[in-house]
Design a protein around this motif. Structure first.
Motif, PDB file in Angstrom:
ATOM      1  N   ALA A  28       8.745 127.363  27.862  1.00 14.79           N
ATOM      2  CA  ALA A  28       9.141 126.124  27.200  1.00 14.79           C
ATOM      3  C   ALA A  28       9.582 125.117  28.260  1.00 14.79           C
ATOM      4  N   ARG A  29       9.113 123.894  28.142  1.00 13.58           N
ATOM      5  CA  ARG A  29       9.488 122.869  29.093  1.00 13.58           C
ATOM      6  C   ARG A  29      10.578 122.028  28.459  1.00 13.58           C
ATOM      7  N   LEU A  30      11.820 122.349  28.795  1.00 12.53           N
ATOM      8  CA  LEU A  30      12.930 121.676  28.135  1.00 12.53           C
ATOM      9  C   LEU A  30      13.794 120.846  29.072  1.00 12.53           C
ATOM     10  N   SER A  31      13.467 120.821  30.375  1.00 12.44           N
ATOM     11  CA  SER A  31      14.277 120.018  31.280  1.00 12.44           C
ATOM     12  C   SER A  31      14.062 118.541  30.962  1.00 12.44           C
ATOM     13  N   GLY A 238      16.259 133.566  18.576  1.00  8.46           N
ATOM     14  CA  GLY A 238      17.025 133.036  19.694  1.00  8.46           C
ATOM     15  C   GLY A 238      16.728 133.763  20.991  1.00  8.46           C
ATOM     16  N   LYS A 239      16.603 135.081  20.931  1.00 11.69           N
ATOM     17  CA  LYS A 239      16.273 135.852  22.134  1.00 11.69           C
ATOM     18  C   LYS A 239      14.866 135.530  22.622  1.00 11.69           C
ATOM     19  N   GLU A 240      13.934 135.338  21.710  1.00 11.50           N
ATOM     20  CA  GLU A 240      12.583 134.939  22.094  1.00 11.50           C
ATOM     21  C   GLU A 240      12.611 133.591  22.815  1.00 11.50           C
ATOM     22  N   PHE A 241      13.407 132.669  22.304  1.00 12.75           N
ATOM     23  CA  PHE A 241      13.480 131.343  22.912  1.00 12.75           C
ATOM     24  C   PHE A 241      14.109 131.402  24.297  1.00 12.75           C
ATOM     25  N   VAL A 242      15.195 132.143  24.424  1.00 15.82           N
ATOM     26  CA  VAL A 242      15.847 132.276  25.731  1.00 15.82           C
ATOM     27  C   VAL A 242      14.887 132.884  26.743  1.00 15.82           C
ATOM     28  N   ALA A 243      14.103 133.869  26.315  1.00 19.01           N
ATOM     29  CA  ALA A 243      13.138 134.488  27.219  1.00 19.01           C
ATOM     30  C   ALA A 243      12.089 133.489  27.676  1.00 19.01           C
ATOM     31  N   SER A 244      11.771 132.525  26.813  1.00 16.42           N
ATOM     32  CA  SER A 244      10.769 131.529  27.178  1.00 16.42           C
ATOM     33  C   SER A 244      11.259 130.571  28.252  1.00 16.42           C
ATOM     34  N   LEU A 245      12.578 130.559  28.508  1.00 18.49           N
ATOM     35  CA  LEU A 245      13.152 129.651  29.501  1.00 18.49           C
ATOM     36  C   LEU A 245      13.344 130.292  30.865  1.00 18.49           C
ATOM     37  N   LYS A 246      12.860 131.511  31.036  1.00 16.24           N
ATOM     38  CA  LYS A 246      13.172 132.247  32.263  1.00 16.24           C
ATOM     39  C   LYS A 246      12.645 131.572  33.524  1.00 16.24           C
ATOM     40  N   LYS A 247      11.637 130.715  33.397  1.00 17.47           N
ATOM     41  CA  LYS A 247      11.114 130.006  34.574  1.00 17.47           C
ATOM     42  C   LYS A 247      11.584 128.558  34.628  1.00 17.47           C
ATOM     43  N   ASN A 248      12.505 128.201  33.748  1.00 21.49           N
ATOM     44  CA  ASN A 248      13.034 126.849  33.718  1.00 21.49           C
ATOM     45  C   ASN A 248      14.353 126.827  34.477  1.00 21.49           C
ATOM     46  N   SER A 249      14.323 126.325  35.705  1.00 23.83           N
ATOM     47  CA  SER A 249      15.511 126.378  36.572  1.00 23.83           C
ATOM     48  C   SER A 249      16.679 125.583  36.007  1.00 23.83           C
ATOM     49  N   TYR A 250      16.395 124.569  35.211  1.00 20.67           N
ATOM     50  CA  TYR A 250      17.444 123.719  34.662  1.00 20.67           C
ATOM     51  C   TYR A 250      18.190 124.403  33.516  1.00 20.67           C
ATOM     52  N   LEU A 251      17.478 125.163  32.683  1.00 15.28           N
ATOM     53  CA  LEU A 251      18.074 125.690  31.471  1.00 15.28           C
ATOM     54  C   LEU A 251      18.151 127.209  31.396  1.00 15.28           C
ATOM     55  N   LYS A 252      17.603 127.915  32.388  1.00 16.13           N
ATOM     56  CA  LYS A 252      17.488 129.367  32.251  1.00 16.13           C
ATOM     57  C   LYS A 252      18.831 130.078  32.107  1.00 16.13           C
ATOM     58  N   ASP A 253      19.908 129.505  32.641  1.00 20.44           N
ATOM     59  CA  ASP A 253      21.215 130.146  32.542  1.00 20.44           C
ATOM     60  C   ASP A 253      22.094 129.545  31.448  1.00 20.44           C
ATOM     61  N   PHE A 254      21.539 128.593  30.689  1.00 19.66           N
ATOM     62  CA  PHE A 254      22.304 127.978  29.615  1.00 19.66           C
ATOM     63  C   PHE A 254      22.261 128.905  28.398  1.00 19.66           C
ATOM     64  N   ILE A 255      23.381 129.069  27.725  1.00 16.18           N
ATOM     65  CA  ILE A 255      23.443 129.958  26.564  1.00 16.18           C
ATOM     66  C   ILE A 255      23.186 129.139  25.300  1.00 16.18           C
ATOM     67  N   PHE A 256      22.026 129.353  24.710  1.00 16.33           N
ATOM     68  CA  PHE A 256      21.680 128.695  23.455  1.00 16.33           C
ATOM     69  C   PHE A 256      21.954 129.645  22.296  1.00 16.33           C
ATOM     70  N   THR A 257      22.375 129.087  21.191  1.00 22.07           N
ATOM     71  CA  THR A 257      22.710 129.897  20.024  1.00 22.07           C
ATOM     72  C   THR A 257      21.852 129.489  18.837  1.00 22.07           C
ATOM     73  N   PHE A 258      21.066 130.421  18.329  1.00 24.70           N
ATOM     74  CA  PHE A 258      20.334 130.219  17.081  1.00 24.70           C
ATOM     75  C   PHE A 258      21.140 130.828  15.944  1.00 24.70           C
ATOM     76  N   SER A 259      21.118 130.188  14.789  1.00 23.14           N
ATOM     77  CA  SER A 259      21.832 130.733  13.635  1.00 23.14           C
ATOM     78  C   SER A 259      21.294 130.082  12.374  1.00 23.14           C
ATOM     79  N   LEU A 260      21.825 130.500  11.243  1.00 17.66           N
ATOM     80  CA  LEU A 260      21.615 129.743  10.025  1.00 17.66           C
ATOM     81  C   LEU A 260      22.428 128.451  10.135  1.00 17.66           C
ATOM     82  N   PRO A 261      22.003 127.386   9.468  1.00 16.81           N
ATOM     83  CA  PRO A 261      22.807 126.160   9.525  1.00 16.81           C
ATOM     84  C   PRO A 261      24.136 126.344   8.799  1.00 16.81           C
ATOM     85  N   THR A 262      25.182 125.742   9.326  1.00 16.35           N
ATOM     86  CA  THR A 262      26.420 125.703   8.559  1.00 16.35           C
ATOM     87  C   THR A 262      26.191 124.819   7.343  1.00 16.35           C
TER      88      THR A 262
END
Length: 410
Positions: A28-31, A238-262
């Motif tokens: 994923a290209r998220l930078s 969420g784990k699938e998405f985090v794995a997709s960022l493993k080559k993204n130096s800007y976001l690879k160590d950022f902790i993203f949280t997927f959940s149901l909406p509040t």
């Protein structure tokens, strides 16, 4: 698994140590470029921070107060059968590999740490599995090993729902064990014959037998899923998405949280422009317009998740089609004690808790509901363990807030 080569169900056993360990997705290209907004993850839209008048009911006596909600991403559409089948198939592959095949060729070794403290462990090689699932191997030896994963439903061979289970760990909220990490193991298959169970003395066999399994319903919202199953899906995604960022130096160590909406996030996203609700008199939505008038809106049951027009945020079907699970526990007086910043009422009920504590907020109204339930501030509830043919869900993900123009130096 739910592939065309296997007529219908998927099932996984409770092999959880490796089930949660490795994921593989397209990069994923998220930078974000300097000065630009953060692109949304696939299938999601960005919701900027804002303030709304938060209500816990549509009548004049309902409580309300102004709240602020920080930015987040939300699914543009309800989670579809096709999306949820990907989750089930992943669980089925995981269970087959870890519990039944014990084939070392499906694993790879990774090292964590360095030097004397380095640890080696084996995880599933998902690159290999995606090229060829173990269920695509029709050799007698493999088929014999996988045979216990299947059951017969009439003339149909299906994966056993009692085997397809997914484990996820979270920080418990509420009760005597609040603040402790707990692991839930959840059966992931949607409930069987849920249409007939919800509508007794009605002809629903076609929906029961085809809705989740046939490609004709790929883009329809998944139903028959409990609140816990929906949470399991968000954890996996969420784990699938985090794995997709493993080559993204800007976001690879950022902790993203997927959940149901509040509940508050859901209401804010549903209102679109944040100013209110639409009239249901001429609303373009999938709902029951009067006694027996299921098809007046163009469909008797559910519709594809991208039917009708999007709201101002670019989201489909926040009103109608299927009601949607939210993250919140249900309380009639929740508004009295939730925060005015990112409010949420969390309570993780245990098997020993009574029915009242197992209630979760459901929003949006469905294809079988009257228009009053489609208002963005109307709330309902259901027991967290009760699936239905009219309740689905969508996901949200935490977002890095993009500063608005008003904070720039003059």
């Amino acid at each position: 698994m739910i592939k065309t080569s296997i007529t219908s169900t998927f099932i996984l056993s409770a092999a959880t140590a490796l089930i949660m360990s490795s994921f593989s997705s397209p990069q994923a290209r998220l930078s974000p470029p300097p000065g630009k907004s953060l692109p949304a993850p696939p299938g999601m839209v960005y919701i900027p921070s804002g303030t709304i008048n938060y209500k816990t009911g549509s009548d004049s006596a309902a409580g309300s107060k102004n709240i602020s909600i920080s930015s987040f991403f939300i699914d543009q559409a309800e989670v579809s059968n096709k999306q949820y089948r990907q989750f089930v198939n992943w669980v089925a592959d995981s269970v087959a590999i870890t519990n039944y095949l014990n084939d070392p060729s499906y694993f790879k070794e990774i090292k964590q740490g360095s030097g004397a403290t380095a640890i080696s462990r084996k995880i599933i090689d998902w690159d290999k599995v995606k090229k060829k699932s173990p269920f695509d191997d029709h050799s007698p030896a493999v088929q014999d090993k996988l045979a216990p994963m299947f059951v017969m439903r009439g003339d149909r061979k299906m994966l056993n729902p009692n085997v397809l289970k997914y484990a996820f760990t979270y920080l418990r909220s509420g009760g005597n064990t609040a603040g402790q990490y707990v692991t839930d193991t959840v059966s992931v298959m949607p409930a069987e014959s849920i249409w007939s169970k919800d509508f007794p003395n009605a002809q629903m066999a076609m929906m029961d037998q085809n809705y989740f399994y046939h490609s004709a319903f790929d883009n329809y919202p998944v139903v028959g899923v409990t609140w816990k199953q929906a949470r399991a899906y968000t954890d996996w995604r969420g784990k699938e998405f985090v794995a997709s960022l493993k080559k993204n130096s800007y976001l690879k160590d950022f902790i993203f949280t997927f959940s149901l909406p509040t509940e508050a996030q859901w209401q804010y996203a549903a209102q679109g422009n944040g100013k209110g609700k639409a009239s249901t008199e001429k609303m373009a939505a999938n709902f029951k317009q009067d006694e027996g008038l299921y098809s007046k809106d163009g469909a008797t049951f559910t519709l594809p998740v991208k039917s009708y027009s999007r709201n101002e945020f670019g989201i489909y079907n926040m009103a109608g089609n299927v009601s949607e699970w939210t993250l919140d526990a249900y309380s009639p007086s929740a508004i009295e004690f939730v925060n005015d910043l990112n409010p949420v009422l969390l309570y993780d009920a245990t098997p020993n808790d009574g029915e009242v504590r197992r209630r979760k907020v459901v929003r949006g109204g469905s294809w079988k509901d009257p228009g009053i339930l489609l208002n963005s501030d109307t709330r309902n509830y259901e027991n967290q363990d009760m699936p239905h043919s009219y309740i689905g869900f969508r996901c949200v993900m935490s977002a890095i807030e993009i500063p608005s123009a008003q904070v720039k130096a003059k």
